[in-house]
Design a protein around this motif. Structure first.
Motif, PDB file in Angstrom:
ATOM      1  N   LEU A 146      19.053   5.754   7.449  1.00  8.44           N
ATOM      2  CA  LEU A 146      18.390   4.488   7.736  1.00  8.44           C
ATOM      3  C   LEU A 146      17.095   4.790   8.474  1.00  8.44           C
ATOM      4  O   LEU A 146      17.099   5.501   9.490  1.00  8.44           O
ATOM      5  CB  LEU A 146      19.295   3.596   8.603  1.00  8.44           C
ATOM      6  N   VAL A 147      15.995   4.256   7.972  1.00  9.11           N
ATOM      7  CA  VAL A 147      14.685   4.509   8.577  1.00  9.11           C
ATOM      8  C   VAL A 147      13.925   3.210   8.702  1.00  9.11           C
ATOM      9  O   VAL A 147      14.225   2.219   8.038  1.00  9.11           O
ATOM     10  CB  VAL A 147      13.856   5.506   7.723  1.00  9.11           C
ATOM     11  N   ALA A 148      12.911   3.209   9.562  1.00 13.20           N
ATOM     12  CA  ALA A 148      12.016   2.060   9.654  1.00 13.20           C
ATOM     13  C   ALA A 148      11.008   2.126   8.514  1.00 13.20           C
ATOM     14  O   ALA A 148      10.465   3.203   8.230  1.00 13.20           O
ATOM     15  CB  ALA A 148      11.289   2.058  10.996  1.00 13.20           C
ATOM     16  N   PRO A 149      10.760   1.007   7.839  1.00  9.80           N
ATOM     17  CA  PRO A 149       9.782   1.022   6.741  1.00  9.80           C
ATOM     18  C   PRO A 149       8.409   1.446   7.228  1.00  9.80           C
ATOM     19  O   PRO A 149       8.007   1.130   8.352  1.00  9.80           O
ATOM     20  CB  PRO A 149       9.763  -0.437   6.268  1.00  9.80           C
ATOM     21  N   GLY A 192      16.901  -6.464   0.465  1.00 12.48           N
ATOM     22  CA  GLY A 192      15.720  -6.725  -0.350  1.00 12.48           C
ATOM     23  C   GLY A 192      15.056  -5.488  -0.907  1.00 12.48           C
ATOM     24  O   GLY A 192      13.835  -5.435  -1.040  1.00 12.48           O
ATOM     25  N   GLU A 193      15.851  -4.478  -1.244  1.00 11.01           N
ATOM     26  CA  GLU A 193      15.285  -3.239  -1.760  1.00 11.01           C
ATOM     27  C   GLU A 193      16.122  -2.693  -2.901  1.00 11.01           C
ATOM     28  O   GLU A 193      17.203  -3.200  -3.199  1.00 11.01           O
ATOM     29  CB  GLU A 193      15.173  -2.193  -0.652  1.00 11.01           C
ATOM     30  N   ARG A 194      15.603  -1.669  -3.554  1.00  9.04           N
ATOM     31  CA  ARG A 194      16.308  -0.963  -4.614  1.00  9.04           C
ATOM     32  C   ARG A 194      16.303   0.530  -4.294  1.00  9.04           C
ATOM     33  O   ARG A 194      15.439   1.005  -3.533  1.00  9.04           O
ATOM     34  CB  ARG A 194      15.648  -1.183  -5.978  1.00  9.04           C
ATOM     35  N   ALA A 195      17.215   1.269  -4.911  1.00  6.73           N
ATOM     36  CA  ALA A 195      17.261   2.710  -4.679  1.00  6.73           C
ATOM     37  C   ALA A 195      15.952   3.368  -5.109  1.00  6.73           C
ATOM     38  O   ALA A 195      15.502   4.346  -4.502  1.00  6.73           O
ATOM     39  CB  ALA A 195      18.437   3.331  -5.431  1.00  6.73           C
ATOM     40  N   SER A 196      15.321   2.810  -6.160  1.00  9.64           N
ATOM     41  CA  SER A 196      14.058   3.369  -6.646  1.00  9.64           C
ATOM     42  C   SER A 196      12.864   2.956  -5.785  1.00  9.64           C
ATOM     43  O   SER A 196      11.789   3.552  -5.879  1.00  9.64           O
ATOM     44  CB  SER A 196      13.817   2.924  -8.091  1.00  9.64           C
ATOM     45  N   ALA A 197      13.057   1.928  -4.961  1.00 10.10           N
ATOM     46  CA  ALA A 197      11.977   1.458  -4.076  1.00 10.10           C
ATOM     47  C   ALA A 197      12.573   1.094  -2.724  1.00 10.10           C
ATOM     48  O   ALA A 197      12.641  -0.069  -2.337  1.00 10.10           O
ATOM     49  CB  ALA A 197      11.268   0.263  -4.699  1.00 10.10           C
ATOM     50  N   PRO A 198      13.014   2.106  -1.961  1.00  9.18           N
ATOM     51  CA  PRO A 198      13.710   1.838  -0.689  1.00  9.18           C
ATOM     52  C   PRO A 198      12.756   1.450   0.431  1.00  9.18           C
ATOM     53  O   PRO A 198      11.591   1.857   0.446  1.00  9.18           O
ATOM     54  CB  PRO A 198      14.388   3.177  -0.383  1.00  9.18           C
ATOM     55  N   HIS A 199      13.261   0.662   1.351  1.00 10.43           N
ATOM     56  CA  HIS A 199      12.526   0.330   2.575  1.00 10.43           C
ATOM     57  C   HIS A 199      13.266   0.886   3.799  1.00 10.43           C
ATOM     58  O   HIS A 199      12.664   1.530   4.650  1.00 10.43           O
ATOM     59  CB  HIS A 199      12.375  -1.187   2.712  1.00 10.43           C
ATOM     60  N   TYR A 200      14.575   0.601   3.864  1.00 14.56           N
ATOM     61  CA  TYR A 200      15.381   1.017   5.018  1.00 14.56           C
ATOM     62  C   TYR A 200      16.360   2.140   4.666  1.00 14.56           C
ATOM     63  O   TYR A 200      16.582   3.031   5.476  1.00 14.56           O
ATOM     64  CB  TYR A 200      16.171  -0.171   5.570  1.00 14.56           C
ATOM     65  N   LEU A 201      16.960   2.087   3.501  1.00 18.07           N
ATOM     66  CA  LEU A 201      17.995   3.054   3.121  1.00 18.07           C
ATOM     67  C   LEU A 201      17.394   4.107   2.204  1.00 18.07           C
ATOM     68  O   LEU A 201      17.156   3.859   1.017  1.00 18.07           O
ATOM     69  CB  LEU A 201      19.168   2.338   2.435  1.00 18.07           C
ATOM     70  N   LEU A 202      17.141   5.269   2.776  1.00 17.26           N
ATOM     71  CA  LEU A 202      16.478   6.339   2.047  1.00 17.26           C
ATOM     72  C   LEU A 202      17.497   7.391   1.615  1.00 17.26           C
ATOM     73  O   LEU A 202      18.207   7.961   2.443  1.00 17.26           O
ATOM     74  CB  LEU A 202      15.413   6.992   2.940  1.00 17.26           C
ATOM     75  N   THR A 226      20.259   6.249  13.202  1.00 14.79           N
ATOM     76  CA  THR A 226      18.940   6.028  12.603  1.00 14.79           C
ATOM     77  C   THR A 226      18.128   7.324  12.529  1.00 14.79           C
ATOM     78  O   THR A 226      18.048   8.071  13.509  1.00 14.79           O
ATOM     79  CB  THR A 226      18.152   4.988  13.429  1.00 14.79           C
ATOM     80  N   GLY A 227      17.570   7.564  11.348  1.00 18.10           N
ATOM     81  CA  GLY A 227      16.740   8.753  11.148  1.00 18.10           C
ATOM     82  C   GLY A 227      17.520   9.999  10.801  1.00 18.10           C
ATOM     83  O   GLY A 227      16.919  11.017  10.430  1.00 18.10           O
ATOM     84  N   GLN A 228      18.847   9.942  10.901  1.00 22.20           N
ATOM     85  CA  GLN A 228      19.682  11.095  10.576  1.00 22.20           C
ATOM     86  C   GLN A 228      20.226  10.952   9.155  1.00 22.20           C
ATOM     87  O   GLN A 228      20.644   9.874   8.751  1.00 22.20           O
ATOM     88  CB  GLN A 228      20.861  11.210  11.541  1.00 22.20           C
ATOM     89  N   VAL A 229      20.234  12.042   8.416  1.00 24.38           N
ATOM     90  CA  VAL A 229      20.820  12.033   7.080  1.00 24.38           C
ATOM     91  C   VAL A 229      22.341  12.138   7.220  1.00 24.38           C
ATOM     92  O   VAL A 229      22.844  13.077   7.853  1.00 24.38           O
ATOM     93  CB  VAL A 229      20.296  13.200   6.216  1.00 24.38           C
TER      94      VAL A 229
END
Length: 240
Positions: free
Chosen positions: A236-239, A217-227, A181-184
């Motif tokens: 993976l990040v916290a919204p 429940g997200e899209r690549a253009s509007a990410p919540h968890y997967l950036l 989490t938090g790592q690219v």
């Protein structure tokens, strides 16, 4: 000697696949239609299935779902269809991987070998597979990110208290990202440590990420968890 069921209605293609697999040490059986494949899987378990979609009696997607109803044997789909939505549907229906026709014998052998390695802890005939995350030596401890809870040991993932219905590969991917989490994480690292196969292309990761986003429940253009970090990888990040 691993056993493989080749399901292909075209006699020349079926024979070519049989020859390639036999030459490389596989015990091969074959079926020319969907119901024949179901009979083979039911009567004599195999270690993997190579499934064509253009069958004369059943659509290959329907055949896949019927196979999944009776067995968890690894299924490698061979298809001339390259539509992303359809590939996602196949993966959601239980396919372990896919090959888009035309493909070489080398591609088939590499993908099949990778599928069998990822499920190597399963008994012949489709027993429960060991998690690829565990095979990659990742600690099996739960991770909570925002409203997302991932437990690699139990192989469960919940979003806002609702269990996510993930394919085996989607879960392995999510669990790996959750542990980091938090790592690219680069696509190449995902291929190496989750798929554990250098011959799988980046599109495989993209397809699984697209399906995983939809279930989150997200899209690549509007990410919540997967950036997505362009040109680097995914994290993976916290919204916010």
């Amino acid at each position: 000697m691993p056993s493989v069921l080749v399901v292909e209605d075209d006699p020349s293609i079926r024979q070519s696949l049989i020859e390639v697999l036999t030459e490389h040490g596989y015990a091969v059986r074959s079926a020319a239609d969907g119901f024949g494949a179901l009979r083979e899987v039911t009567q004599s378990p195999v270690d993997a299935v190579v499934l064509d979609l253009g069958l004369p009696d059943l659509d290959g997607g329907d055949a896949l779902r019927m196979i999944r109803g009776i067995s968890s044997v690894p299924v490698l789909v061979a298809t001339a269809r390259d539509d992303e939505a359809e590939i996602i549907n196949l993966l959601n229906a239980g396919a372990d991987d896919y090959l888009v026709k035309p493909f070489s014998g080398g591609q088939l052998l590499a993908r099949l070998s990778a599928v069998l390695r990822r499920t190597s802890s399963a008994p012949p005939g489709g027993g429960a597979a060991g998690p690829a995350v565990a095979a990659a030596a990742e600690p099996l401890r739960p991770t909570i990110v925002g409203e997302l809870a991932v437990d690699p040991g139990a192989r469960t993932a919940y979003l806002a208290g609702r269990e996510l219905r993930l394919t085996r590969r989607e879960f392995d991917l999510l669990a790996f990202l959750a542990h980091h989490t938090g790592q690219v994480v680069s696509k190449r690292r995902l291929l190496t440590e989750v798929w554990r196969e250098p011959y799988v292309d980046d599109q495989t990761v993209d397809v699984h990420l697209s399906s995983l986003r939809r279930k989150l429940g997200e899209r690549a253009s509007a990410p919540h968890y997967l950036l997505t970090v362009r040109g680097v990888g995914i994290k993976l990040v916290a919204p916010r």
